[in-house]
Write an enzyme that holds these catalytic residues in place. Structure first.
Site, PDB file in Angstrom:
ATOM      1  N   ASP A  14      -6.156  23.337  -8.371  1.00  0.00           N
ATOM      2  CA  ASP A  14      -6.609  22.210  -9.180  1.00  0.00           C
ATOM      3  C   ASP A  14      -6.241  22.560 -10.623  1.00  0.00           C
ATOM      4  O   ASP A  14      -6.848  23.433 -11.238  1.00  0.00           O
ATOM      5  CB  ASP A  14      -8.123  22.011  -9.024  1.00  0.00           C
ATOM      6  CG  ASP A  14      -8.630  20.810  -9.838  1.00  0.00           C
ATOM      7  OD1 ASP A  14      -7.972  20.445 -10.832  1.00  0.00           O
ATOM      8  OD2 ASP A  14      -9.683  20.262  -9.487  1.00  0.00           O
ATOM      9  N   LYS A  45      -8.228  12.372 -16.154  1.00  0.00           N
ATOM     10  CA  LYS A  45      -8.562  13.133 -17.364  1.00  0.00           C
ATOM     11  C   LYS A  45      -7.465  12.951 -18.416  1.00  0.00           C
ATOM     12  O   LYS A  45      -7.326  11.879 -18.950  1.00  0.00           O
ATOM     13  CB  LYS A  45      -8.799  14.605 -17.016  1.00  0.00           C
ATOM     14  CG  LYS A  45      -9.677  14.826 -15.773  1.00  0.00           C
ATOM     15  CD  LYS A  45     -11.071  14.234 -15.902  1.00  0.00           C
ATOM     16  CE  LYS A  45     -11.899  14.571 -14.667  1.00  0.00           C
ATOM     17  NZ  LYS A  45     -12.906  13.592 -14.336  1.00  0.00           N
ATOM     18  N   ARG A  54       0.815  -1.217   0.000  1.00  0.00           N
ATOM     19  CA  ARG A  54       0.000   0.000   0.000  1.00  0.00           C
ATOM     20  C   ARG A  54       0.852   1.273   0.000  1.00  0.00           C
ATOM     21  O   ARG A  54       0.456   2.316  -0.527  1.00  0.00           O
ATOM     22  CB  ARG A  54      -0.905  -0.042   1.247  1.00  0.00           C
ATOM     23  CG  ARG A  54      -1.531   1.251   1.535  1.00  0.00           C
ATOM     24  CD  ARG A  54      -2.527   1.320   2.676  1.00  0.00           C
ATOM     25  NE  ARG A  54      -2.511   0.373   3.745  1.00  0.00           N
ATOM     26  CZ  ARG A  54      -1.795   0.501   4.864  1.00  0.00           C
ATOM     27  NH1 ARG A  54      -0.944   1.496   5.025  1.00  0.00           N
ATOM     28  NH2 ARG A  54      -1.896  -0.389   5.819  1.00  0.00           N
ATOM     29  N   TYR A 109     -14.743  22.918  -8.550  1.00  0.00           N
ATOM     30  CA  TYR A 109     -15.341  21.671  -9.054  1.00  0.00           C
ATOM     31  C   TYR A 109     -16.403  21.169  -8.045  1.00  0.00           C
ATOM     32  O   TYR A 109     -16.129  21.090  -6.847  1.00  0.00           O
ATOM     33  CB  TYR A 109     -14.215  20.650  -9.272  1.00  0.00           C
ATOM     34  CG  TYR A 109     -14.662  19.233  -9.473  1.00  0.00           C
ATOM     35  CD1 TYR A 109     -15.522  18.905 -10.514  1.00  0.00           C
ATOM     36  CD2 TYR A 109     -14.225  18.218  -8.627  1.00  0.00           C
ATOM     37  CE1 TYR A 109     -15.940  17.594 -10.699  1.00  0.00           C
ATOM     38  CE2 TYR A 109     -14.627  16.908  -8.806  1.00  0.00           C
ATOM     39  CZ  TYR A 109     -15.489  16.608  -9.836  1.00  0.00           C
ATOM     40  OH  TYR A 109     -15.902  15.316 -10.017  1.00  0.00           O
TER      41      TYR A 109
END
Ligand SMILES: Cc1ncc(COP(=O)(O)O)c(C=O)c1O
Length: 387
Positions: A180, A205, A54, A107
């Site tokens: 962002d 994206k 992890r 957003y």
């Protein structure tokens, strides 16, 4: 490798070590939860480079380092979605009692985190108008202000913030700046040169770029990066190795896809601007955009994502007729892939005014611009028939 290379070349070569990998070019996908140590002494003293799946593997490291290198920053921490990267970037630098400033045009899902979760953590949140000036922003800072969060252009409404003035203001108040940068990407907005401390990009994206991965990156320097990495580690954030692999694979062609999407976006925006039913095309690269000069000053290109606004007199049923019959624009949200999209999102604002009239957002994919325009032409014919 030469010291200074272009970002185009950087994405092609980042994190490749074929020599260490039997000559194989692509980074291997290590599926790992257990990572063993050769003896107890090494285990006790954490001598292995990796000791728990992890926390990091060669695969996650390759993906993170490629993105850190692209931004020219010390470290990049990955998270399982763009939204979780937003939450990580914010939570990683804030503490109970801090005050933080967010644009009203943030957003939408990030807004839900800011409004609902941060106050539970004892953080005082304040929204500001995206077009606030540096002087007006200065009045918002208190002794407790720890973070100025930016997102430019604004989500759905595409306001371009006065980034240099806002960042300078935050620096004067000894306050961290996060952005962002999913629309700008490392290719079109140089966050480091502008003095940003924490960059967030939804790798979902343009980086992954094929509509099949959710993942995000938080990029930072020095002590800030260390705090963010600790936060991710202590809260168990990690990304599946296959997703890292797909993101790295996407990254290799990101510059080409981004340019093709950008060119299509501009072609569509210009075409839409000429339609009599449209009162505004909210694309920062169009000279008609109210903050076009700010975009030209601060950015070196645009994403293929923009909105346009119908005249208030155009009824929803005519807009539905336009959109529902489109062949190449699927109705959907998560942009940055190869395929074009269109949506009509619910937009929440408490400060900034929303445009009058129905607003649709387009993501221009990688189809040929002529086909996309022909598709819209047929759509506008349906809209006119439905009036
Ligand atoms: C600007 C911006 N930031 C962050 C995100 C979140 O990314 P993800 O869908 O990977 O959570 C999105 C998603 O649309 C976005 O548009």
């Amino acid at each position: 490798m030469p010291k200074k290379i272009t970002k185009d070349t950087a994405v092609v070569h980042a994190s490749i070590d074929a020599e260490a990998n039997h000559g194989i070019v692509n980074v291997p996908v290590y599926h790992a939860s257990t990572i063993t140590s050769p003896n107890l002494d090494d285990y006790r003293n954490h001598r292995g480079r990796y000791d728990y799946g992890r926390i990091g593997t060669p695969t996650s490291e390759a993906s993170e380092q490629a993105v850190a290198g692209l931004y020219g920053m010390d470290d990049c921490v990955s998270a399982p979605s763009g939204l979780s990267a937003v939450c990580l970037g914010i939570s990683g630098v804030l503490a109970c009692g801090d005050h933080a400033l967010f644009p009203d045009s943030i957003y939408g899902s990030a807004r839900k985190f800011v409004e609902n979760i941060l106050p539970r953590m004892g953080v005082e949140v304040e929204f500001y108008a995206p077009l606030i000036s540096g002087d007006e922003m200065a009045e918002r800072f208190t002794a407790k202000t720890r973070l100025l969060y930016l997102e430019s252009p604004g989500s759905q409404t595409f306001e371009m913030q006065d980034l240099p003035a806002l960042i300078a203001c935050a620096k004067r108040h000894d306050c961290l700046v996060a952005i962002d940068n999913t629309w700008g990407t490392a290719f079109h907005f140089d966050a480091v040169a502008h003095g940003v401390d924490v960059v967030i990009e939804a790798g979902t994206k343009y980086i992954a770029g094929h509509s099949d991965v959710s993942l995000g990156y938080v990029i930072a320097n020095g002590a800030t990066a260390k705090r963010i990495r600790e936060y991710a580690r202590f809260t168990g954030l990690c990304v599946a190795p296959d997703d890292h692999y797909l993101a790295l694979r996407g990254l290799r062609t990101m510059h080409l896809r981004l340019r093709a999407s950008e060119a299509n976006g501009i072609a569509l925006a210009v075409w839409l601007e000429a339609q009599s039913e449209i009162v505004a095309v909210l694309h920062p690269a169009l000279p008609s955009h109210p903050q076009h000069q700010a975009w030209r000053r601060d950015f070196t290109g645009s994403a293929g994502l923009f909105s346009f606004v119908f005249d208030e007199a155009i009824p929803q049923k005519a807009i539905d007729a336009l959109v529902d019959g489109l062949a190449f624009f699927a109705i959907g949200d998560s942009w940055g892939g190869y395929e074009s999209l269109i949506n009509q999102a619910k937009i929440k604002r408490t400060i900034a005014p929303l445009p009058q009239g129905t607003l649709l957002r387009i993501y221009a994919g990688l189809e040929h611009a002529d086909d996309l325009i022909a598709d819209l032409e047929a759509g506008f014919a349906r809209l006119r028939d439905a009036l």
